[in-house]
Scaffold this active site. Structure first.
Site, short mmCIF file in Angstrom:
data_model
loop_
_atom_site.label_atom_id
_atom_site.label_comp_id
_atom_site.label_asym_id
_atom_site.label_seq_id
_atom_site.Cartn_x
_atom_site.Cartn_y
_atom_site.Cartn_z
N THR A 99 -6.29 -2.49 -0.51
CA THR A 99 -4.88 -3.20 -0.24
C THR A 99 -4.67 -4.11 -1.19
OG1 THR A 99 -5.12 -2.81 2.11
CG2 THR A 99 -3.80 -4.45 1.65
N MET A 124 -4.83 2.11 3.60
CA MET A 124 -5.39 2.45 5.02
C MET A 124 -4.99 1.39 6.14
SD MET A 124 -9.29 3.64 3.87
CE MET A 124 -9.55 2.04 2.75
N VAL A 174 4.60 -0.95 1.93
CA VAL A 174 4.58 -0.72 3.56
C VAL A 174 3.07 -1.19 4.14
CG1 VAL A 174 4.55 1.30 5.10
CG2 VAL A 174 6.00 1.36 3.15
N LYS A 175 2.30 -1.26 3.48
CA LYS A 175 0.91 -1.71 4.12
C LYS A 175 1.02 -3.16 3.96
CE LYS A 175 -3.40 -1.95 5.29
NZ LYS A 175 -4.72 -1.66 4.41
N ALA A 176 1.55 -3.84 3.19
CA ALA A 176 1.62 -5.24 3.28
C ALA A 176 2.60 -5.76 4.40
CB ALA A 176 2.20 -5.74 1.84
#
Length: 295
Positions: A99, A124, A174-176
């Site tokens: 990340t 992830m 999107v992970k953020a």
């Protein structure tokens, strides 16, 4: 399963991903970590090479997974010094799971292309146990043709996945968003349970009521009991939560947006780090909201 695989970054997530792929019959040829004792131990456990240079990792495999901690680590392993993963990397595929900011993913993607290699994001949203069981949720971005080359491996690591269009950096965006909302929910739950405790309510009852109402959330299930019991064994650290909320804040700033809830949440997790609590699980934010605890 003819592709050989190596790992850079074999902490709890990376090591369990390597174990999972070995269980699935893949040829994991090498592992590397700045914590050399951990890498050596894992190499002995799964019967592969303990690589002592980054160039050796690249030479040892067709597909290299990276699971490192931050932008600086990504820059070190790909872009700096005479020993990095892009040395003689033509034809290699790098699957980057950390990340980190979208910007560093774009830098690595461009540098890999220049070296004749490919870089794919595989962000992830899962825990350590899910990595071991092949039940990760993965958000992927980059070139879809490259994704298709490693799709079987990705499927064996994950219970579900989403390829996100738009090129390098999009999965990291999107992970953020995922971690921003998760962290806000966690901090909000901690405040709700902290106030309930101060009012003298039974927290088991409060969690049951929350679960049946608009106060329900995924973090209620994962963190509610831990907050009440002060059980903060680390699955996702407060230090990482602070970093990830900060990434979301930087993205908002770039877009000219004000996100006061994210700003407040980041401040809570940064306070945990300052108090020496950054190694606790993110549920440890309750230590700042319950009477008589660290706050």
């Amino acid at each position: 399963m003819s592709q050989t695989i190596a790992f850079v970054g074999v902490g709890r997530m990376g090591a369990n991903m390597a174990r999972r792929l070995m269980d699935c019959g893949y040829n994991v040829t090498a592992v590397y970590d700045v914590y050399t004792e951990g890498a050596a131990s894992l190499a002995k456990e799964i019967g592969c090479k303990h690589a002592t240079t980054l160039a050796d990792v690249t030479a040892a495999a067709d597909v290299i997974f990276t699971v490192v901690t931050n932008d600086a680590s990504m820059r070190t392993i790909f872009l700096e010094g005479s020993d990095n993963l892009l040395v003689n990397a033509k034809g290699k595929i790098f699957v980057n799971c950390a990340t980190v900011t979208p910007g560093i993913h774009r830098e690595v993607y461009a540098a890999a292309r220049t070296a004749g290699a490919s870089a794919l994001e595989a962000s992830m949203a899962s825990s350590i146990s899910q990595a071991r069981e092949g039940k990760l949720y993965l958000m992927l971005a980059g070139d879809e043709a490259v994704y298709q080359q490693v799709q079987r491996i990705i499927e064996d690591l994950s219970v579900n996945r989403r390829f996100i269009a738009g090129g390098a950096g999009k999965a990291a965006e999107v992970k953020a968003l995922v971690n921003m909302v998760m962290n806000i929910n966690t901090a909000g739950l901690a405040e709700g349970l902290g106030l309930a405790a101060a009012l003298g309510h039974d927290l088991g009852m409060i969690r049951e009521v929350f679960s049946q109402t608009g106060a329900n959330s995924r973090v209620l299930e994962t963190d509610g009991a831990d907050m009440a019991d002060r059980s903060h064994d680390c699955w996702f650290s407060a230090e990482h939560a602070a970093k990830d909320s900060g990434i979301a804040g930087l993205l908002a700033k770039e877009q000219g947006l004000n996100l006061p809830l994210n700003t407040a949440t980041e401040a809570q997790y940064q306070k945990m780090v300052q108090l020496g609590l950054g190694g606790l699980d993110k549920s440890g934010v309750a230590e700042l909201t319950f009477k008589g605890r660290h706050a």
